[in-house]
Design an enzyme around this catalytic site. Structure first.
Site, mmCIF file in Angstrom:
data_model
loop_
_atom_site.group_PDB
_atom_site.id
_atom_site.type_symbol
_atom_site.label_atom_id
_atom_site.label_comp_id
_atom_site.label_asym_id
_atom_site.label_seq_id
_atom_site.Cartn_x
_atom_site.Cartn_y
_atom_site.Cartn_z
ATOM 1 N N ALA A 56 0.856 -1.182 0.000
ATOM 2 C CA ALA A 56 0.000 0.000 0.000
ATOM 3 C C ALA A 56 0.893 1.233 0.000
ATOM 4 O O ALA A 56 2.052 1.154 0.402
ATOM 5 C CB ALA A 56 -0.862 -0.004 1.256
ATOM 6 N N GLY A 79 0.397 -5.205 0.523
ATOM 7 C CA GLY A 79 -0.750 -5.178 -0.392
ATOM 8 C C GLY A 79 -0.377 -5.641 -1.788
ATOM 9 O O GLY A 79 -1.226 -6.155 -2.513
ATOM 10 N N GLU A 138 -0.551 -9.312 -1.599
ATOM 11 C CA GLU A 138 -1.970 -9.663 -1.450
ATOM 12 C C GLU A 138 -2.713 -9.532 -2.786
ATOM 13 O O GLU A 138 -3.580 -10.350 -3.098
ATOM 14 C CB GLU A 138 -2.591 -8.793 -0.357
ATOM 15 C CG GLU A 138 -2.061 -9.109 1.037
ATOM 16 C CD GLU A 138 -2.520 -8.109 2.072
ATOM 17 O OE1 GLU A 138 -3.268 -8.519 2.993
ATOM 18 O OE2 GLU A 138 -2.158 -6.928 1.958
ATOM 19 N N GLU A 184 3.748 -5.797 7.048
ATOM 20 C CA GLU A 184 2.897 -4.793 7.689
ATOM 21 C C GLU A 184 3.194 -4.635 9.186
ATOM 22 O O GLU A 184 3.074 -3.542 9.740
ATOM 23 C CB GLU A 184 1.420 -5.176 7.507
ATOM 24 C CG GLU A 184 0.873 -4.979 6.101
ATOM 25 C CD GLU A 184 1.131 -6.162 5.187
ATOM 26 O OE1 GLU A 184 0.532 -6.204 4.099
ATOM 27 O OE2 GLU A 184 1.957 -7.032 5.535
HETATM 28 N N1 T1G Z 1 4.598 3.481 0.172
HETATM 29 C C1 T1G Z 1 5.099 4.707 -0.126
HETATM 30 N N2 T1G Z 1 6.413 4.954 -0.438
HETATM 31 C C2 T1G Z 1 7.219 3.896 -0.456
HETATM 32 C C3 T1G Z 1 6.773 2.575 -0.148
HETATM 33 C C4 T1G Z 1 5.390 2.394 0.168
HETATM 34 N N3 T1G Z 1 4.872 1.180 0.445
HETATM 35 N N4 T1G Z 1 7.837 1.744 -0.229
HETATM 36 C C5 T1G Z 1 8.891 2.492 -0.582
HETATM 37 N N5 T1G Z 1 8.536 3.779 -0.708
HETATM 38 C C6 T1G Z 1 9.413 4.901 -1.108
HETATM 39 C C7 T1G Z 1 10.472 5.217 -0.056
HETATM 40 O O1 T1G Z 1 9.992 6.110 0.897
HETATM 41 C C8 T1G Z 1 11.584 5.823 -0.899
HETATM 42 O O2 T1G Z 1 11.247 7.161 -1.159
HETATM 43 C C9 T1G Z 1 11.483 5.050 -2.204
HETATM 44 O O3 T1G Z 1 10.157 4.479 -2.230
HETATM 45 C C10 T1G Z 1 12.459 3.927 -2.300
HETATM 46 O O4 T1G Z 1 12.347 3.118 -1.143
HETATM 47 C C11 T1G Z 1 -3.060 -3.446 2.695
HETATM 48 C C12 T1G Z 1 -1.563 -2.007 4.446
HETATM 49 C C13 T1G Z 1 10.228 -1.813 -1.351
HETATM 50 C C14 T1G Z 1 11.960 -3.070 -0.150
HETATM 51 O O5 T1G Z 1 6.069 -2.194 4.096
HETATM 52 O O6 T1G Z 1 10.331 -2.173 2.365
HETATM 53 O O7 T1G Z 1 0.630 -2.972 2.120
HETATM 54 O O8 T1G Z 1 13.110 8.233 0.069
HETATM 55 O O9 T1G Z 1 14.612 3.704 -0.223
HETATM 56 O O10 T1G Z 1 15.882 0.192 -0.177
HETATM 57 O O11 T1G Z 1 -1.929 -5.162 3.730
HETATM 58 O O12 T1G Z 1 11.027 0.445 0.292
HETATM 59 O O13 T1G Z 1 13.248 7.890 -2.404
HETATM 60 O O14 T1G Z 1 11.615 9.519 -1.427
HETATM 61 O O15 T1G Z 1 13.217 1.849 0.791
HETATM 62 O O16 T1G Z 1 15.247 -0.364 -2.562
HETATM 63 C C15 T1G Z 1 3.655 -2.856 3.092
HETATM 64 C C16 T1G Z 1 7.853 -0.879 2.284
HETATM 65 C C17 T1G Z 1 2.893 -1.579 3.156
HETATM 66 C C18 T1G Z 1 7.214 -2.182 2.017
HETATM 67 C C19 T1G Z 1 12.549 -1.027 -1.479
HETATM 68 N N6 T1G Z 1 4.868 -2.664 2.318
HETATM 69 N N7 T1G Z 1 8.974 -0.625 1.407
HETATM 70 O O17 T1G Z 1 13.642 -0.792 -0.684
HETATM 71 O O18 T1G Z 1 14.255 1.574 -1.477
HETATM 72 S S1 T1G Z 1 1.464 -1.764 4.178
HETATM 73 C C20 T1G Z 1 6.006 -2.339 2.904
HETATM 74 C C21 T1G Z 1 10.147 -1.281 1.550
HETATM 75 C C22 T1G Z 1 0.380 -2.686 3.226
HETATM 76 C C23 T1G Z 1 -1.722 -3.975 3.037
HETATM 77 C C24 T1G Z 1 -0.900 -3.098 3.899
HETATM 78 C C25 T1G Z 1 11.266 -0.840 0.672
HETATM 79 C C26 T1G Z 1 11.451 -1.708 -0.591
HETATM 80 P P1 T1G Z 1 12.364 8.245 -1.221
HETATM 81 P P2 T1G Z 1 13.666 2.588 -0.405
HETATM 82 P P3 T1G Z 1 14.865 0.136 -1.237
#
Ligand code: T1G
Length: 692
Positions: free
Chosen positions: A66, A105, A108, A128
């Protein structure tokens, strides 16, 4: 090619529709992406020319979850229910093509599809929990049906992604396709489905793995018991387990409803807001305002470390772990042998736990060159001094290093509070001098305070920030002041803790409050662990403090079986009647009228002066942003991530509340509580520290 919207297009590969999401940087499930998914799938399903649908993402990864930045904002665009109906409810097979990290998400959405293919390098997962949340789009209902309840719960509670091969074993992925040929592989897979008239396979219909555990609630009780210690203070994990249990006990759609409500209850929670704040704080901390990303960095092919004690040894291991050769220098053979022995023992212990092979141990030890001679460091690109905290000793070493080290070599001190500018001033290369403050144990603690001196050159800052990432650290850039960020704020808490035990509390009261607040231990247990005699000497001790008296009685902490606490053989602590009497006598001799002190006052007097000091640090530019201070405390001092850090905590409870209490304490207890100008300013302007 048909553009579904700004981030989604649909292309025709014969009778196969390919929906491509392209929303950099990580194809997060923003409103646009959700709309694209729903409308693209509906359009493909409605077009008789198509017999199957492939869902793929452009860029470096499949949907990584998400869009975290959308949480807490009014929801717009397609709902997850609509996407589910368009994908899982599609009359034609929908195949998700996975690369990069299909997380949360994103995974999912893939599980809503009928089939999934992946390149071998792909990772999938439900992280999450790391955001104070739980899967909210079917992950707790569909993953157990594929991987079984225990595997699913381990994945959901760890939040750790797992590889495509593992996913294949758990049927979370149906086929691996050639690396770099994902699109072709997915289309070929779709082709085979069409040609072999493979039935639509909806994960919701797969019940064998959950029926196997139906009527066995003890499985969930066992998992709750096993995780209770790890999740002390956290909330979300309980909801995640409850939802997976619902997957077993309830029909699919009712399980989905329970999951959705539990998820929606977590989104506005203080814990999730804190952990989402930390997610972005961990990404901002690397950005240095005046050092652009294209600043040239210096090559670091080998490193020198001076001092083979606890810190020197741990620091060296970080570089050996990153395959960077290290030359370690000591003054005496015995100390050198002891240091090398400790490093080898640490590695062998890790190997015993199966996290390293013996060959790995030998490879790392092979990169380590011991020496009793500073001149052995002439070829090092970076030299880190980790000797006893004495300014004259450090200046003497830096004078020598300046002559020995090659031109362009960087010199760093691991001092935890001394003046880096003063150390740099004795060299001819102050622009190549900085602080690299590691935290003990240095090979374990993630935090590195990178201390920028007045003359430290930008390429040196850029090089060390980049190097920190390479050795697996999270680096916070800080300025030169006594104790930098972490220890400077810690001193505020330690001072109040010492005062509180004289005024009416006992060490175990203060520690209980700090422990219950979520830190791994309180100030007195921490002092006993570190040793009460750090910086103490028998010759100069004058029974001037409780610590003096304890050290004079040889109660030096855990290592002597007694300190503020009494310890049994297994080092379990218990309140000490001896210490209680010492404190009461000492307070009486000082003429202090002891009083009942509430837990709330203990908490406020330990935490609020830290926040106040944080405000001064920000005001002086000793930290770039409030969230950097929070990263320091979470990664260096065990501040609970679900409270976001001291500055986020101030925003959470309201800076006006901290200011009011500081003023109240100042009125009765004086200067120690004088509010920082920036705290006054933040309150006056109704701002938050995170908005500065
Ligand atoms: N939402 C918004 N921005 C995101 C993002 C996300 N999910 N993931 C990464 N970014 C932005 C981050 O802030 C950065 O921005 C850029 O992308 C690169 O990220 C319904 C509710 C994917 C493994 O928890 O673990 O889904 O600093 O520097 O090291 O059940 O990002 O460049 O401006 O981290 O290569 C679940 C979160 C959400 C994954 C990549 N998903 N992301 O790592 O790059 S909750 C997560 C990561 C959800 C559902 C629920 C990592 C990455 P900027 P980065 P990276």
């Amino acid at each position: 090619m048909t553009a579904i919207n700004a981030v989604t297009d649909l292309t025709r590969e014969g009778d196969i529709a390919v929906i491509t999401i392209d929303s950099p940087p990580v194809n997060a499930l923003s409103a646009d992406v959700r709309n694209g998914l729903r409308d693209g799938a509906r359009q493909a399903a409605a077009d008789p020319a198509f017999k199957a649908i492939v869902l793929i993402c452009a860029g470096r990864t499949f949907i990584a979850g998400a869009d975290i930045s959308e949480f807490g904002k009014p929801s717009q665009g397609a709902t997850l229910q609509e996407i589910q109906d368009a994908l899982e409810g599609s009359p034609k097979p929908v195949i998700a093509a996975l690369h990069g990290t299909a997380l949360g998400g994103g995974f999912e959405v893939a599980l809503m599809c009928h089939y999934r293919v992946a390149v071998p390098s792909a990772k999938v997962g439900l992280p999450e929990i790391k955001l104070g949340l739980m899967p909210g789009a079917g992950g707790t209902q569909r993953l157990p049906r594929l991987a079984g309840v225990e595997n699913a719960l381990n994945l959901i509670l760890s939040g750790t992604p797992f590889g495509a091969k593992q996913a294949l074993e758990w049927n979370a992925v149906d086929a691996l396709v050639e690396e770099g040929k994902l699109r072709e592989g997915a289309i070929a897979f779709a082709r085979k489905l069409i040609d072999t008239h493979m039935p639509l396979r909806r994960i919701r219909d797969l019940n064998d793995k959950i029926e196997a555990v139906r009527g066995k609630p003890e499985i969930f009780d066992k998992i709750r018991k096993e995780n209770a210690r790890k999740f002390r203070g956290f909330e979300a994990w309980k909801s995640a387990i409850r939802a997976v249990q619902a997957a077993v006990d309830l029909p699919f759609d009712e399980g989905m409803k329970l999951e959705r409500q539990a998820f929606l209850d977590l989104v506005p929670s203080e814990q999730s807001r804190a952990q989402r704040y930390v997610f972005f704080a961990e990404r901002k901390v690397w950005k240095v305002a005046d050092v652009s990303d294209d600043t040239p960095t210096l090559p670091i092919k080998n490193v020198g470390v001076i001092g083979a004690g606890t810190m020197g040894g741990g620091i060296s291991m970080n570089f050996l772990n990153a395959s960077i050769p290290v030359t370690i220098v000591e003054t005496a053979q015995a100390a050198l042998d002891r240091g090398l022995g400790t490093i080898r023992r640490n590695y062998e212990n890790t190997a015993k736990k199966g996290r390293l092979t013996q060959a790995d141990v030998e490879t790392r030890m092979g990169l380590l060159s011991p020496s009793l001679d500073l001149t052995a460091l002439t070829d090092c690109d970076l030299i880190i001094e980790a000797v006893f905290e004495n300014m004259e000793l450090k200046k003497e070493i830096f004078r020598k290093l300046d002559k020995i080290a090659k031109p362009g070599a960087m010199l760093a001190s691991n001092t935890s509070y001394l003046d880096i500018d003063e150390i740099a001033s004795v060299t001819s290369r102050p622009d190549y001098v900085l602080g690299m403050h590691f935290f003990s144990p240095a090979n374990v603690m993630r935090l590195l305070e990178v201390v920028r001196g007045k003359k430290t050159a930008k390429p040196v800052v850029a090089t060390v920030m980049k190097l920190a990432r390479k050795i697996g650290k999270i680096a916070a850039l800080v300025g030169v002041c006594h104790g930098f960020v972490g220890n400077r704020m810690l001193a505020q808490r330690q001072r109040e803790a010492q005062k509180l035990i004289l005024e009416g509390a006992m060490p175990w009261d203060v520690d209980r409050v700090i422990y219950d607040f979520g830190l791994p231990m309180g100030p007195f247990a921490m002092s006993d662990l570190a040793g009460l005699d750090i910086g103490w000497s028998k010759e100069t001790s004058k029974s001037a403090s409780i610590r003096d008296i304890l050290c004079e009685m040889d109660r030096r902490g855990q290592k002597t079986g007694a300190g503020f606490y009494d310890y049994d053989e297994a080092r379990n602590s218990k309140p000490s009647p001896v210490v209680e009497k010492i404190i009461l006598d000492f307070a009486a001799k000082k003429g202090i009228n002891r009083r009942n002190i509430s837990d709330q006052e203990i908490l406020e007097r330990c935490i609020y002066p830290m926040i106040n000091e944080g405000a001064k640090i920000l005001d002086e530019g000793m930290a770039q942003r409030a969230s950097d201070i929070d990263i320091v405390w979470i990664n260096g001092y065990g501040w609970p991530v679900y409270r976001g850090g001291p500055m986020f905590y101030a925003d959470l409870i309201g800076p006006e509340k901290v200011l009011a209490k500081m003023k109240e304490f100042e009125a009765t207890m004086g200067e120690d509580f004088k509010p920082a100008a920036l705290l006054e300013k933040v309150v006056a302007e109704k701002k938050r520290f995170q908005d500065l």
